[in-house]
Design a protein around this motif. Structure first.
Motif, PDB file in Angstrom:
ATOM      1  N   GLY A  36       0.799  -1.219   0.000  1.00 48.80           N
ATOM      2  CA  GLY A  36       0.000   0.000   0.000  1.00 48.80           C
ATOM      3  C   GLY A  36       0.831   1.267   0.000  1.00 48.80           C
ATOM      4  O   GLY A  36       0.308   2.349  -0.238  1.00 48.80           O
ATOM      5  N   VAL A  37       2.133   1.138   0.261  1.00 46.91           N
ATOM      6  CA  VAL A  37       3.041   2.294   0.244  1.00 46.91           C
ATOM      7  C   VAL A  37       4.050   2.144  -0.892  1.00 46.91           C
ATOM      8  O   VAL A  37       4.216   3.037  -1.705  1.00 46.91           O
ATOM      9  CB  VAL A  37       3.774   2.452   1.603  1.00 46.91           C
ATOM     10  CG1 VAL A  37       4.823   3.561   1.533  1.00 46.91           C
ATOM     11  CG2 VAL A  37       2.770   2.733   2.717  1.00 46.91           C
ATOM     12  N   ASP A  87       0.187   3.525   5.273  1.00 44.63           N
ATOM     13  CA  ASP A  87      -1.145   3.775   4.714  1.00 44.63           C
ATOM     14  C   ASP A  87      -2.243   3.339   5.676  1.00 44.63           C
ATOM     15  O   ASP A  87      -3.411   3.525   5.386  1.00 44.63           O
ATOM     16  CB  ASP A  87      -1.314   3.053   3.373  1.00 44.63           C
ATOM     17  CG  ASP A  87      -1.322   1.538   3.520  1.00 44.63           C
ATOM     18  OD1 ASP A  87      -0.557   1.003   4.349  1.00 44.63           O
ATOM     19  OD2 ASP A  87      -2.102   0.886   2.804  1.00 44.63           O
ATOM     20  N   SER A  88      -1.866   2.756   6.810  1.00 44.71           N
ATOM     21  CA  SER A  88      -2.886   2.262   7.731  1.00 44.71           C
ATOM     22  C   SER A  88      -2.672   2.804   9.129  1.00 44.71           C
ATOM     23  O   SER A  88      -1.578   3.248   9.493  1.00 44.71           O
ATOM     24  CB  SER A  88      -2.882   0.727   7.764  1.00 44.71           C
ATOM     25  OG  SER A  88      -1.722   0.274   8.415  1.00 44.71           O
ATOM     26  N   LEU A 112       1.334   9.765   6.493  1.00 38.16           N
ATOM     27  CA  LEU A 112       0.277   8.980   5.841  1.00 38.16           C
ATOM     28  C   LEU A 112       0.298   9.240   4.342  1.00 38.16           C
ATOM     29  O   LEU A 112       0.398  10.390   3.904  1.00 38.16           O
ATOM     30  CB  LEU A 112      -1.094   9.378   6.416  1.00 38.16           C
ATOM     31  CG  LEU A 112      -2.320   8.692   5.815  1.00 38.16           C
ATOM     32  CD1 LEU A 112      -2.310   7.193   6.114  1.00 38.16           C
ATOM     33  CD2 LEU A 112      -3.595   9.330   6.365  1.00 38.16           C
ATOM     34  N   VAL A 113       0.214   8.154   3.560  1.00 37.85           N
ATOM     35  CA  VAL A 113       0.054   8.280   2.108  1.00 37.85           C
ATOM     36  C   VAL A 113      -1.358   7.856   1.719  1.00 37.85           C
ATOM     37  O   VAL A 113      -1.983   7.047   2.406  1.00 37.85           O
ATOM     38  CB  VAL A 113       1.099   7.444   1.321  1.00 37.85           C
ATOM     39  CG1 VAL A 113       2.487   8.056   1.440  1.00 37.85           C
ATOM     40  CG2 VAL A 113       1.093   5.994   1.750  1.00 37.85           C
ATOM     41  N   MET A 114      -1.847   8.402   0.629  1.00 35.63           N
ATOM     42  CA  MET A 114      -3.215   8.130   0.174  1.00 35.63           C
ATOM     43  C   MET A 114      -3.321   6.893  -0.707  1.00 35.63           C
ATOM     44  O   MET A 114      -4.390   6.579  -1.204  1.00 35.63           O
ATOM     45  CB  MET A 114      -3.774   9.342  -0.593  1.00 35.63           C
ATOM     46  CG  MET A 114      -3.998  10.576   0.274  1.00 35.63           C
ATOM     47  SD  MET A 114      -5.305  10.334   1.489  1.00 35.63           S
ATOM     48  CE  MET A 114      -4.407   9.683   2.870  1.00 35.63           C
ATOM     49  N   THR A 115      -2.221   6.200  -0.916  1.00 33.11           N
ATOM     50  CA  THR A 115      -2.258   4.937  -1.650  1.00 33.11           C
ATOM     51  C   THR A 115      -2.692   3.829  -0.692  1.00 33.11           C
ATOM     52  O   THR A 115      -2.799   4.056   0.511  1.00 33.11           O
ATOM     53  CB  THR A 115      -0.865   4.650  -2.248  1.00 33.11           C
ATOM     54  OG1 THR A 115       0.127   4.800  -1.220  1.00 33.11           O
ATOM     55  CG2 THR A 115      -0.564   5.609  -3.394  1.00 33.11           C
ATOM     56  N   LYS A 138      -4.510   1.707   1.752  1.00 38.26           N
ATOM     57  CA  LYS A 138      -5.641   1.979   2.647  1.00 38.26           C
ATOM     58  C   LYS A 138      -5.652   3.426   3.148  1.00 38.26           C
ATOM     59  O   LYS A 138      -6.381   3.762   4.082  1.00 38.26           O
ATOM     60  CB  LYS A 138      -5.580   1.030   3.848  1.00 38.26           C
ATOM     61  CG  LYS A 138      -5.714  -0.435   3.483  1.00 38.26           C
ATOM     62  CD  LYS A 138      -5.540  -1.316   4.727  1.00 38.26           C
ATOM     63  CE  LYS A 138      -5.639  -2.772   4.394  1.00 38.26           C
ATOM     64  NZ  LYS A 138      -4.416  -3.295   3.725  1.00 38.26           N
ATOM     65  N   GLY A 139      -4.826   4.260   2.559  1.00 46.27           N
ATOM     66  CA  GLY A 139      -4.644   5.629   3.045  1.00 46.27           C
ATOM     67  C   GLY A 139      -5.901   6.469   3.138  1.00 46.27           C
ATOM     68  O   GLY A 139      -6.115   7.173   4.121  1.00 46.27           O
ATOM     69  N   THR A 176      -7.962   5.363   6.062  1.00 47.45           N
ATOM     70  CA  THR A 176      -7.291   5.763   7.297  1.00 47.45           C
ATOM     71  C   THR A 176      -7.500   7.243   7.564  1.00 47.45           C
ATOM     72  O   THR A 176      -7.819   7.638   8.692  1.00 47.45           O
ATOM     73  CB  THR A 176      -5.786   5.427   7.216  1.00 47.45           C
ATOM     74  OG1 THR A 176      -5.649   4.021   6.997  1.00 47.45           O
ATOM     75  CG2 THR A 176      -5.057   5.821   8.477  1.00 47.45           C
ATOM     76  N   ASP A 201       1.366  10.133  -2.301  1.00 48.39           N
ATOM     77  CA  ASP A 201       2.031   8.847  -2.484  1.00 48.39           C
ATOM     78  C   ASP A 201       3.466   8.966  -2.005  1.00 48.39           C
ATOM     79  O   ASP A 201       3.894  10.030  -1.527  1.00 48.39           O
ATOM     80  CB  ASP A 201       1.964   8.401  -3.947  1.00 48.39           C
ATOM     81  CG  ASP A 201       2.523   9.424  -4.919  1.00 48.39           C
ATOM     82  OD1 ASP A 201       3.306  10.317  -4.514  1.00 48.39           O
ATOM     83  OD2 ASP A 201       2.186   9.332  -6.111  1.00 48.39           O
TER      84      ASP A 201
END
Length: 190
Positions: free
Chosen positions: A12-13, A128-129, A145-148, A150-151, A154, A175
């Motif tokens: 996810g990251v 991301d979580s 936190l990244v939006m990719t 599960k971002g 979260t 990202d």
């Protein structure tokens, strides 16, 4: 100049995530710009580590050999661009095992600190979580936190203040490439 360290979650990251788990090198697909971001950060003097929950091993979905092959692929892709991942720490346990290394507990981050001989205070930990961000806070690191992955989910839970403000003031980036731009531009600060 103080030593710069960055700790990344994996699924996810750095690579695509899947509720069905990433079980082989063939399923392991880097997110756009993530490999370039790691290489750029490495060139800028950051020591890079990865902290990743991999309960698929404990669930019998893939083997340690499969995981090592995925991580070899990751390291080779980064190395092909002149970058380096210094360490990958992983937790193979299922959530029900309640082990101290599984995020949101701090064991993986503490292992990275021991093995890399670093102080985790204010070290950016990109995830991301919620479990990534909570683990970072437990050791005094700086969650990002990244939006990719599960971002977005979260972020929605943080915005609803579901978590008693524990995650207030977490930098949010689109990202990993955007994280790299920001850290390099600000010389490691948020």
């Amino acid at each position: 100049m103080p030593e710069r360290v960055l700790i990344l979650d994996r699924d996810g990251v750095i690579n695509e995530d899947s509720d069905a788990y990433i079980k082989s090198p063939d399923e392991w697909t880097p997110l756009p710009g993530s490999i370039e971001a790691i290489a750029r950060l490495s060139h800028a003097g950051f020591r890079i580590a990865v902290a990743t929950n991999q309960s698929g091993i404990g669930r019998g979905l893939f083997s340690l050999s499969d995981l090592n092959a995925m991580h070899r692929r990751l390291r080779n892709l980064v190395a092909a661009q002149g970058g380096r991942i210094e360490m990958i720490a992983f937790c193979p346990h299922r959530p029900a095992e309640n082990c101290p290394c599984r995020k949101p507990k701090a064991g993986l981050l503490e292992e990275i600190a021991r093995r890399m001989n670093i102080d985790l205070t204010a070290v950016p930990v990109v995830g991301d979580s919620l479990s990534d961000l909570i683990a970072a806070r437990l050791v005094g690191a700086a969650p990002w936190l990244v939006m990719t992955g599960k971002g977005r989910r979260t972020l929605a839970s943080i915005e609803k203040n579901v978590h008693d403000g524990v995650l207030r003031d977490v930098p949010v980036c689109q990202d990993l490439f955007a994280v790299a731009n920001r850290l390099i531009r600000n010389q490691g600060r948020p």
